[in-house]
Each structure stands twice: as C-alpha cells, then as structure tokens.
Design a protein around this motif. Structure first.
Motif, PDB file in Angstrom:
ATOM      1  N   ARG A   1     -35.172  14.488   9.995  1.00 30.57           N
ATOM      2  CA  ARG A   1     -34.533  14.639   8.693  1.00 30.57           C
ATOM      3  C   ARG A   1     -33.434  15.691   8.730  1.00 30.57           C
TER       4      ARG A   1
ATOM      5  N   SER B   1     -28.086  15.684  11.225  1.00 33.98           N
ATOM      6  CA  SER B   1     -27.049  15.047  10.416  1.00 33.98           C
ATOM      7  C   SER B   1     -26.903  13.576  10.801  1.00 33.98           C
TER       8      SER B   1
ATOM      9  N   ALA C   1     -29.703   8.046   6.613  1.00 29.79           N
ATOM     10  CA  ALA C   1     -29.460   9.155   5.685  1.00 29.79           C
ATOM     11  C   ALA C   1     -30.289   9.034   4.411  1.00 29.79           C
ATOM     12  N   THR C   2     -30.545   7.808   3.956  1.00 34.04           N
ATOM     13  CA  THR C   2     -31.178   7.605   2.657  1.00 34.04           C
ATOM     14  C   THR C   2     -32.690   7.428   2.714  1.00 34.04           C
TER      15      THR C   2
ATOM     16  N   LEU D   1     -31.785  10.318  -5.468  1.00 39.52           N
ATOM     17  CA  LEU D   1     -31.283  11.255  -4.461  1.00 39.52           C
ATOM     18  C   LEU D   1     -30.664  10.500  -3.287  1.00 39.52           C
TER      19      LEU D   1
ATOM     20  N   ILE E   1     -26.852  10.817  -1.566  1.00 42.61           N
ATOM     21  CA  ILE E   1     -26.677  11.130  -0.144  1.00 42.61           C
ATOM     22  C   ILE E   1     -25.967   9.991   0.573  1.00 42.61           C
TER      23      ILE E   1
ATOM     24  N   VAL F   1     -22.321   9.968   2.680  1.00 39.85           N
ATOM     25  CA  VAL F   1     -22.245   9.612   4.106  1.00 39.85           C
ATOM     26  C   VAL F   1     -21.393   8.367   4.314  1.00 39.85           C
TER      27      VAL F   1
END
Length: 268
Positions: free
Chosen positions: A117, A120, A146-147, A199, A203, A207
């Motif tokens: 997590r 990056s 990322a999600t 959220l 994010i 990205v």
C-alpha cells in the motif's frame, strides 16, 4: 394569510439558496483572480503569459468542447476509471472481508498489504509495461492497484465495527458462513465500503493523468502531454480545468451515493 405565509416561506428559501451559492461563487472568483495573477508572472514572454491567462484557457475550453475534440478523451478516461474501480471493488471487498473475519489471515497478510500500500502506484509503471505491454492494460492495472487499498481497508474496518451480537444471533440461527456474510456482514459494513469507494475515486482520478502518459493515444493525461508537446498552453489549461471539473463531479457523485445510502439505512 396563507398567501403571505407562502410568500415569506418562498423568500426565505430563495435567501438560503442565494447564501448557499454566494460562497462557492466567491471562491471561483478568487481562484480566477489568482490564476490571472500567476499567469502574469509565469514567464517573461508575453505570448506565453497570454496563453496561460484565464480568458485564453476558458476560450480554448469552449472551442474544444464545441468542436468535439475533447469528448473522446473524456470518455476514454471515464471508461478506464470505471473499469479500474470495478476491479478494485471485486478484489478489495473480498480481501477486506477476509481481513476482518479471519485474524489468522490478517496476521499473515497484513504486513505485506501495508508494504504494498505504501508503494507509489506510479513506481510500477516500468514493470507494468514490461509485463502487460503498451496500451490499456498497464493503465488499468495502475489504477486498480491505486484504488484497491482504501476499499479493502475500509471493508475490514466495517467488519471490525460490526455489533458482535449480530454474529452471535446468526450463529444461534444456524446460519452458514456464506449466509452470515451475505445477510449480516455485508449489509452491516456497506457504509464503510462506500466510504472506501469514495476515497478510491479520488485516488484513482489523481493517478489517472500520469498513468495515461504511458504510451496511450487518448485520455485526459495524453491530452495534457500532447498540448505540452504542441506548446498549446491555452489548451493545456483548458485540459486542467476539465480534469478538475470531472474529478469534482465524480467525488460529488460518490459522496451523494454514500450519504443517501446512510440516510436510507438510518430510516430503515
């Protein structure tokens, strides 16, 4: 008397709407002023300053939307984020349930998940290209990577927040494991899942733009990169406005769905 009462009520409603709109409009005016101020000092070249000015960017935005040049990029970006969010939900919700329901699974996988997590998503770009090639697949992979974390962790938090009495009641009724998950666990933690989804939308949208600079020929990230290469700075600013507007709209939609579901649950 009734007419006077209705008029007073309508006037009060109009005043509330005016007050509600006044502050956002003031914020937009201040933002445009700061944009114009920044454009004046961004370069010593007058042509560049003019291209970055608000009037140039907004004029380019109207032209791009009117000509239809921008719509394919918008559509492509929305499709990519939608696919990535569906994959993240399909992966994150089951993993979150496993983390919340199985202490052993949480102890074994927890450190690994926390490590991944904190990496990056953009650092996976070279590996994604080598493994998946150039095109849609690496972009969707980066967005999904990322999600998935906010969805997974919020699902696990929702399971942990469940009332233990519900689980004991399901056991007393001889409910199977799957029946308990489907009828007790998932309905009980759906608000946490929706919070994680909101959220994830934010994010993923952040990205998305750098991910779309990865060997694709469409999307808002590609559009921004292309305008930079063409030195079309007015169109670049128009693209930034569109990216911000779409991100705002997606967050508003996710927030509305979450709040309405929460209100529905309270009423139920």
């Amino acid at each position: 008397m009734l007419g006077a009462h209705d008029s007073t009520r309508d006037a009060g409603r109009a005043q509330r709407w005016a007050a509600r709109l006044a502050w956002p409009l003031l914020g937009i005016v201040i933002s445009l002023g700061l944009w114009a101020l920044a454009a004046r000092y961004i370069s010593d070249v007058e042509v560049i300053r003019a291209a970055f000015a608000p009037q140039a960017g907004l004029k380019a935005l109207v032209h791009l939307l009117g000509s239809g040049e921008l719509w394919p990029h918008i559509s492509t970006s929305l499709q990519r984020i939608a696919i990535a969010l569906l994959l993240a939900m399909a992966i994150g919700v089951p993993l979150g349930l496993c983390l919340g329901l199985s202490p052993l699974f949480a102890r074994i996988s927890g450190p690994t998940f926390q490590f991944l997590r904190m990496v990056s998503p953009l650092s996976w770009m070279p590996l994604a290209v080598m493994a998946l090639g150039v095109g849609e697949a690496p972009v969707v992979f980066l967005l999904s990577f990322a999600t998935v974390w906010p969805i997974m962790l919020n699902t696990a938090a929702g399971v942990a927040a469940l009332d233990p009495a519900w689980m004991r009641l399901a056991q007393s009724l001889s409910a199977t494991r799957w029946e308990t998950i489907a009828r007790v666990v998932l309905p009980g933690c759906i608000s946490h899942i929706l919070t994680g989804f909101r959220l994830a939308v934010g994010i993923g949208w952040i990205v998305l733009v750098p991910a779309e600079m990865l060997g694709v020929s469409s999307g808002m990230g590609y559009f921004v990169l292309d305008t930079r290469d063409r030195l079309a700075y007015d169109e670049l600013m128009a693209g930034i406005v569109v990216i911000g507007g779409l991100g705002f709209a997606l967050d508003w939609l996710a927030r509305t769905i979450s709040s309405r579901w929460t209100q529905r649950g309270k009423q139920g």
